[in-house]
Write a protein that holds these residues in place. Structure first.
Motif, PDB file in Angstrom:
ATOM      1  N   MET A   2       0.833  -1.206   0.000  1.00 35.27           N
ATOM      2  CA  MET A   2       0.000   0.000   0.000  1.00 35.27           C
ATOM      3  C   MET A   2       0.867   1.255   0.000  1.00 35.27           C
ATOM      4  SD  MET A   2      -3.076   1.130  -0.095  1.00 35.27           S
ATOM      5  CE  MET A   2      -4.029   2.561   0.290  1.00 35.27           C
ATOM      6  N   LYS A   3       1.952   1.266   0.759  1.00 35.45           N
ATOM      7  CA  LYS A   3       2.794   2.450   0.846  1.00 35.45           C
ATOM      8  C   LYS A   3       3.416   2.804  -0.496  1.00 35.45           C
ATOM      9  CE  LYS A   3       4.028   1.883   5.722  1.00 35.45           C
ATOM     10  NZ  LYS A   3       5.122   1.663   6.665  1.00 35.45           N
ATOM     11  N   VAL A   4       3.650   1.771  -1.325  1.00 34.70           N
ATOM     12  CA  VAL A   4       4.287   1.998  -2.612  1.00 34.70           C
ATOM     13  C   VAL A   4       3.441   2.890  -3.501  1.00 34.70           C
ATOM     14  CG1 VAL A   4       5.151   0.856  -4.682  1.00 34.70           C
ATOM     15  CG2 VAL A   4       5.500  -0.197  -2.459  1.00 34.70           C
ATOM     16  N   THR A   5       2.117   2.811  -3.380  1.00 39.06           N
ATOM     17  CA  THR A   5       1.233   3.532  -4.289  1.00 39.06           C
ATOM     18  C   THR A   5       0.816   4.902  -3.780  1.00 39.06           C
ATOM     19  OG1 THR A   5      -0.768   2.541  -3.351  1.00 39.06           O
ATOM     20  CG2 THR A   5       0.311   1.354  -5.155  1.00 39.06           C
ATOM     21  N   VAL A   6       1.166   5.255  -2.557  1.00 42.71           N
ATOM     22  CA  VAL A   6       0.685   6.522  -2.001  1.00 42.71           C
ATOM     23  C   VAL A   6       1.206   7.712  -2.795  1.00 42.71           C
ATOM     24  CG1 VAL A   6       0.793   8.060  -0.019  1.00 42.71           C
ATOM     25  CG2 VAL A   6       0.328   5.634   0.313  1.00 42.71           C
ATOM     26  N   LEU A   7       2.502   7.765  -3.029  1.00 44.57           N
ATOM     27  CA  LEU A   7       3.064   8.907  -3.740  1.00 44.57           C
ATOM     28  C   LEU A   7       2.552   9.016  -5.177  1.00 44.57           C
ATOM     29  CD1 LEU A   7       6.749   9.030  -2.431  1.00 44.57           C
ATOM     30  CD2 LEU A   7       4.843  10.554  -1.876  1.00 44.57           C
ATOM     31  N   PRO A   8       2.522   7.912  -5.953  1.00 45.14           N
ATOM     32  CA  PRO A   8       1.943   8.025  -7.290  1.00 45.14           C
ATOM     33  C   PRO A   8       0.482   8.474  -7.281  1.00 45.14           C
ATOM     34  CG  PRO A   8       3.242   6.034  -7.125  1.00 45.14           C
ATOM     35  CD  PRO A   8       3.159   6.599  -5.744  1.00 45.14           C
ATOM     36  N   VAL A   9      -0.300   7.963  -6.332  1.00 44.15           N
ATOM     37  CA  VAL A   9      -1.707   8.384  -6.234  1.00 44.15           C
ATOM     38  C   VAL A   9      -1.795   9.881  -5.972  1.00 44.15           C
ATOM     39  CG1 VAL A   9      -3.802   8.240  -4.822  1.00 44.15           C
ATOM     40  CG2 VAL A   9      -2.638   6.148  -5.563  1.00 44.15           C
ATOM     41  N   LEU A  10      -0.981  10.369  -5.057  1.00 50.09           N
ATOM     42  CA  LEU A  10      -0.978  11.792  -4.744  1.00 50.09           C
ATOM     43  C   LEU A  10      -0.545  12.613  -5.958  1.00 50.09           C
ATOM     44  CD1 LEU A  10      -1.297  14.050  -2.676  1.00 50.09           C
ATOM     45  CD2 LEU A  10       1.077  13.645  -1.970  1.00 50.09           C
ATOM     46  N   ALA A  11       0.515  12.156  -6.636  1.00 49.93           N
ATOM     47  CA  ALA A  11       1.010  12.890  -7.806  1.00 49.93           C
ATOM     48  C   ALA A  11      -0.028  12.914  -8.919  1.00 49.93           C
ATOM     49  CB  ALA A  11       2.307  12.255  -8.301  1.00 49.93           C
ATOM     50  N   VAL A  12      -0.680  11.774  -9.162  1.00 49.06           N
ATOM     51  CA  VAL A  12      -1.723  11.727 -10.196  1.00 49.06           C
ATOM     52  C   VAL A  12      -2.865  12.665  -9.834  1.00 49.06           C
ATOM     53  CG1 VAL A  12      -3.476  10.261 -11.253  1.00 49.06           C
ATOM     54  CG2 VAL A  12      -1.154   9.399 -10.977  1.00 49.06           C
ATOM     55  N   SER A  13      -3.245  12.674  -8.572  1.00 48.63           N
ATOM     56  CA  SER A  13      -4.350  13.532  -8.135  1.00 48.63           C
ATOM     57  C   SER A  13      -4.015  15.006  -8.345  1.00 48.63           C
ATOM     58  CB  SER A  13      -4.651  13.271  -6.655  1.00 48.63           C
ATOM     59  OG  SER A  13      -5.016  11.929  -6.441  1.00 48.63           O
ATOM     60  N   VAL A  14      -2.778  15.397  -8.048  1.00 48.32           N
ATOM     61  CA  VAL A  14      -2.366  16.788  -8.240  1.00 48.32           C
ATOM     62  C   VAL A  14      -2.392  17.153  -9.729  1.00 48.32           C
ATOM     63  CG1 VAL A  14      -0.415  18.380  -8.064  1.00 48.32           C
ATOM     64  CG2 VAL A  14      -0.996  16.899  -6.132  1.00 48.32           C
ATOM     65  N   LEU A  15      -1.883  16.267 -10.564  1.00 49.74           N
ATOM     66  CA  LEU A  15      -1.877  16.541 -11.998  1.00 49.74           C
ATOM     67  C   LEU A  15      -3.295  16.604 -12.567  1.00 49.74           C
ATOM     68  CD1 LEU A  15       1.136  14.308 -13.077  1.00 49.74           C
ATOM     69  CD2 LEU A  15       1.011  16.814 -13.237  1.00 49.74           C
ATOM     70  N   LEU A  16      -4.163  15.722 -12.094  1.00 56.20           N
ATOM     71  CA  LEU A  16      -5.557  15.767 -12.543  1.00 56.20           C
ATOM     72  C   LEU A  16      -6.235  17.059 -12.096  1.00 56.20           C
ATOM     73  CD1 LEU A  16      -6.849  12.112 -12.017  1.00 56.20           C
ATOM     74  CD2 LEU A  16      -6.437  13.285 -14.180  1.00 56.20           C
ATOM     75  N   ALA A  17      -5.943  17.501 -10.883  1.00 56.52           N
ATOM     76  CA  ALA A  17      -6.513  18.769 -10.409  1.00 56.52           C
ATOM     77  C   ALA A  17      -6.045  19.927 -11.285  1.00 56.52           C
ATOM     78  CB  ALA A  17      -6.111  18.996  -8.958  1.00 56.52           C
ATOM     79  N   ALA A  18      -4.776  19.894 -11.678  1.00 59.28           N
ATOM     80  CA  ALA A  18      -4.255  20.937 -12.574  1.00 59.28           C
ATOM     81  C   ALA A  18      -4.921  20.861 -13.939  1.00 59.28           C
ATOM     82  CB  ALA A  18      -2.740  20.789 -12.704  1.00 59.28           C
ATOM     83  N   LEU A  19      -5.109  19.645 -14.454  1.00 57.53           N
ATOM     84  CA  LEU A  19      -5.770  19.461 -15.750  1.00 57.53           C
ATOM     85  C   LEU A  19      -7.205  19.985 -15.715  1.00 57.53           C
ATOM     86  CD1 LEU A  19      -6.039  18.247 -18.597  1.00 57.53           C
ATOM     87  CD2 LEU A  19      -6.510  16.034 -17.509  1.00 57.53           C
ATOM     88  N   VAL A  20      -7.907  19.663 -14.647  1.00 60.49           N
ATOM     89  CA  VAL A  20      -9.285  20.131 -14.495  1.00 60.49           C
ATOM     90  C   VAL A  20      -9.330  21.658 -14.417  1.00 60.49           C
ATOM     91  CG1 VAL A  20     -11.229  20.188 -12.870  1.00 60.49           C
ATOM     92  CG2 VAL A  20     -10.150  18.001 -13.469  1.00 60.49           C
ATOM     93  N   THR A  21      -8.402  22.256 -13.676  1.00 62.21           N
ATOM     94  CA  THR A  21      -8.357  23.714 -13.540  1.00 62.21           C
ATOM     95  C   THR A  21      -8.070  24.391 -14.874  1.00 62.21           C
ATOM     96  OG1 THR A  21      -7.571  23.508 -11.253  1.00 62.21           O
ATOM     97  CG2 THR A  21      -7.227  25.622 -12.348  1.00 62.21           C
ATOM     98  N   VAL A  22      -7.068  23.909 -15.584  1.00 67.18           N
ATOM     99  CA  VAL A  22      -6.733  24.482 -16.895  1.00 67.18           C
ATOM    100  C   VAL A  22      -7.923  24.375 -17.840  1.00 67.18           C
ATOM    101  CG1 VAL A  22      -5.311  24.150 -18.962  1.00 67.18           C
ATOM    102  CG2 VAL A  22      -4.249  24.126 -16.702  1.00 67.18           C
ATOM    103  N   THR A  23      -8.587  23.222 -17.840  1.00 69.69           N
ATOM    104  CA  THR A  23      -9.743  23.024 -18.720  1.00 69.69           C
ATOM    105  C   THR A  23     -10.871  23.978 -18.372  1.00 69.69           C
ATOM    106  OG1 THR A  23      -9.176  20.686 -19.021  1.00 69.69           O
ATOM    107  CG2 THR A  23     -11.441  21.344 -19.501  1.00 69.69           C
ATOM    108  N   ALA A  24     -11.173  24.111 -17.086  1.00 61.73           N
ATOM    109  CA  ALA A  24     -12.268  24.986 -16.669  1.00 61.73           C
ATOM    110  C   ALA A  24     -11.977  26.441 -16.999  1.00 61.73           C
ATOM    111  CB  ALA A  24     -12.520  24.814 -15.168  1.00 61.73           C
ATOM    112  N   VAL A  25     -10.776  26.902 -16.693  1.00 60.15           N
ATOM    113  CA  VAL A  25     -10.421  28.305 -16.947  1.00 60.15           C
ATOM    114  C   VAL A  25     -10.407  28.594 -18.440  1.00 60.15           C
ATOM    115  CG1 VAL A  25      -8.581  30.017 -16.745  1.00 60.15           C
ATOM    116  CG2 VAL A  25      -9.135  28.545 -14.793  1.00 60.15           C
ATOM    117  N   SER A  26      -9.815  27.701 -19.215  1.00 61.26           N
ATOM    118  CA  SER A  26      -9.756  27.895 -20.659  1.00 61.26           C
ATOM    119  C   SER A  26     -11.156  27.916 -21.272  1.00 61.26           C
ATOM    120  CB  SER A  26      -8.920  26.786 -21.306  1.00 61.26           C
ATOM    121  OG  SER A  26      -8.960  26.866 -22.706  1.00 61.26           O
ATOM    122  N   THR A  27     -11.997  26.975 -20.869  1.00 57.87           N
ATOM    123  CA  THR A  27     -13.349  26.888 -21.420  1.00 57.87           C
ATOM    124  C   THR A  27     -14.182  28.110 -21.049  1.00 57.87           C
ATOM    125  OG1 THR A  27     -13.241  24.474 -21.253  1.00 57.87           O
ATOM    126  CG2 THR A  27     -15.413  25.449 -21.539  1.00 57.87           C
TER     127      THR A  27
END
Length: 481
Positions: free
Chosen positions: A1-26
């Motif tokens: 379980m510990k192995v996946t914590v950092l990738p999960v966090l990193a993916v979540s941050v990148l997805l949040a950035a993607l969602v923000t860029v999409t919303a602002v641009s649109t």
């Protein structure tokens, strides 16, 4: 379980950035305004970079966390794409109009939008009133509004619809979809209802991919190729193209034809053949483009699949033919001529080296050869490998001016894991944002060389036996140590 914590966090941050860029641009960028296309090009590039980075990190995540990220990211990106009106296409205005007139009892094939016979149904958001110009004449304002004339009165007509002087081009299932969406909202509801419908369809396709991939032992993380795609968010949701419905139907047809894990590899029952054919027929009657993904699905039972597809397609036309007659063909012949397919000028890879109609003849022969080959060489157990190559090749040969035609390619990239074909929607998008000239042709040529070269390399390195699936169907529903 510990192995996946950092990738999960990193993916979540990148997805949040993607969602923000999409919303602002649109919400802030109008692609119809001067310079808007270039700005959208920049924000789209940033969104693609974020999506690719998030996906690469997702491959480090396993278990239920990966599944949650795929589904949650798809839903969040789709919601972000609702932040503003359509920004590169006016097609959804025509969808809304066709739905409105149908719900008032008028066939969309009976009159052109500029006809005075439909004046009572014109709503201000689709037909704004003209303003007085400095010269005393009437003029139309707004970046998404064009000025034309009513028929037959000849009065000034301002409209958000494209091609207001020609009948609709859309087939019956698409028209039924437009009517259904508009039936539950008032006529003055603007673009949002169709955008929400696009969100539901794109999210449903993500779920369909996840379920179908799990049952076939495929890596469901690759469903993010569709669910997290900035291209899908823009074209299926923001610009709400009806292609998203055709995509859902052809993917459903694909899963009806492909066996699940543990089933007989060469078996396709009559019932499933009919279901696959019905899905193909409905997809064709939504938009004709999905038919290019159909041949591999008929590899086992070509007669059963083909007959049910043709019958379904024909039956969808019956109500409209009964009301309107053969005018249901709409503007399709005129559209093909307008887009340069009869003159040969549309084919980016051929028109520069072949004169006029010769490009059309060669393109038609190449497309036919690709479709026949996709049927002949398809593996019925994994038809998506043939589908991704054939759909991608046909799009490159036809090189349409509208990138959303490539929506049908994206699910088969996810299913086959042939990531190199993502250059096709990317190239078509670049061609739209930077239209015309040799540069646009070079973009299509570069995409063809890259995707074609990668396909040849994969073919030469193919194993003598079908490879085992990467993950068992249940492996992404349980945490791995």
């Amino acid at each position: 379980m510990k192995v996946t914590v950092l990738p999960v966090l990193a993916v979540s941050v990148l997805l949040a950035a993607l969602v923000t860029v999409t919303a602002v641009s649109t919400a802030t960028v109008d692609g119809f305004a001067p310079g808007g296309g270039a700005t959208l090009g920049v924000t789209t590039g940033v969104a693609w970079a974020l999506a690719v980075a998030a996906f690469l990190l997702l491959l480090l995540v396993r278990g239920r966390a990966a599944l949650i990220l795929v589904l949650a990211g798809s839903a969040a990106l789709g919601v972000a794409a609702l932040a503003g009106p359509p920004n590169l296409s006016t097609d959804s205005a025509r969808y809304a109009w066709d739905g409105i007139v149908q719900n008032h009892g008028v066939s969309p094939y009976a009159h052109v939008p500029a006809s005075d016979a439909l004046e009572q149904y014109r709503v201000p958001w689709l037909f704004p009133a003209p303003a007085d110009g400095a010269d005393g004449g009437e003029r139309c304002a707004g970046s998404r509004t064009e000025q034309t004339t009513s028929i037959p009165s000849g009065g000034t007509l301002c409209t958000a619809l494209n091609r207001p002087h020609v009948p609709t081009i859309y087939p019956p299932v698409a028209e039924g979809f437009f009517a259904a969406v508009r039936a539950v909202v008032p006529d003055d509801a603007e673009y949002l209802p169709l955008q929400i419908a696009g969100l539901l369809l794109s999210s449903a396709t993500t779920v369909l991919l996840v379920l179908g991939m799990r049952r076939r032992g495929l890596d469901v993380r690759w469903a993010a190729v569709w669910g997290w795609s900035p291209f899908v968010a823009a074209e299926a949701v923001t610009n709400s193209h009806v292609d998203a419905l055709g995509v859902f139907l052809i993917v459903a047809a694909t899963f009806a034809a492909a066996p699940v894990s543990g089933s007989a590899r060469n078996g396709l029952s009559r019932g499933r053949a009919v279901l696959a054919g019905v899905g193909i027929g409905l997809a064709m009657a939504t938009k004709f483009v999905p038919v290019i993904a159909a041949p591999p699905l008929a590899r086992r039972r070509p007669v059963g699949v083909g007959a049910s597809a043709v019958l379904t397609f024909a039956l969808t036309y019956v109500p409209y033919v009964a009301i309107t007659g053969w005018s249901v063909l709409g503007y399709l012949p005129g559209y093909l001529s307008e887009e340069g397919y009869d003159s040969g000028s549309r084919f980016a890879l051929l028109s520069g080296v072949l004169p006029g109609a010769a490009a059309t003849v060669v393109a038609a022969a190449l497309i036919l050869a690709v479709l026949i080959a996709s049927w002949w060489f398809a593996d019925p157990a994994q038809p998506w490998v043939a589908q991704v190559v054939s759909v991608g090749a046909v799009l490159l040969i036809a090189s349409p001016a509208y990138p959303w035609y490539a929506l049908v390619l994206v699910p088969f990239i996810a299913l086959s894991r042939r990531w190199e074909w993502l250059v096709v929607p990317l190239a078509l998008s670049v061609r739209t944002l930077v239209p015309g000239g040799a540069g646009a042709t070079l973009v299509i040529l570069a995409a063809a060389v890259f995707a074609g070269g990668a396909t040849v390399v994969r073919w030469r390195r193919r194993p003598t036996r079908p490879p085992a699936t990467t993950l068992e169907p249940a492996s992404l529903t349980k945490e791995t140590p």
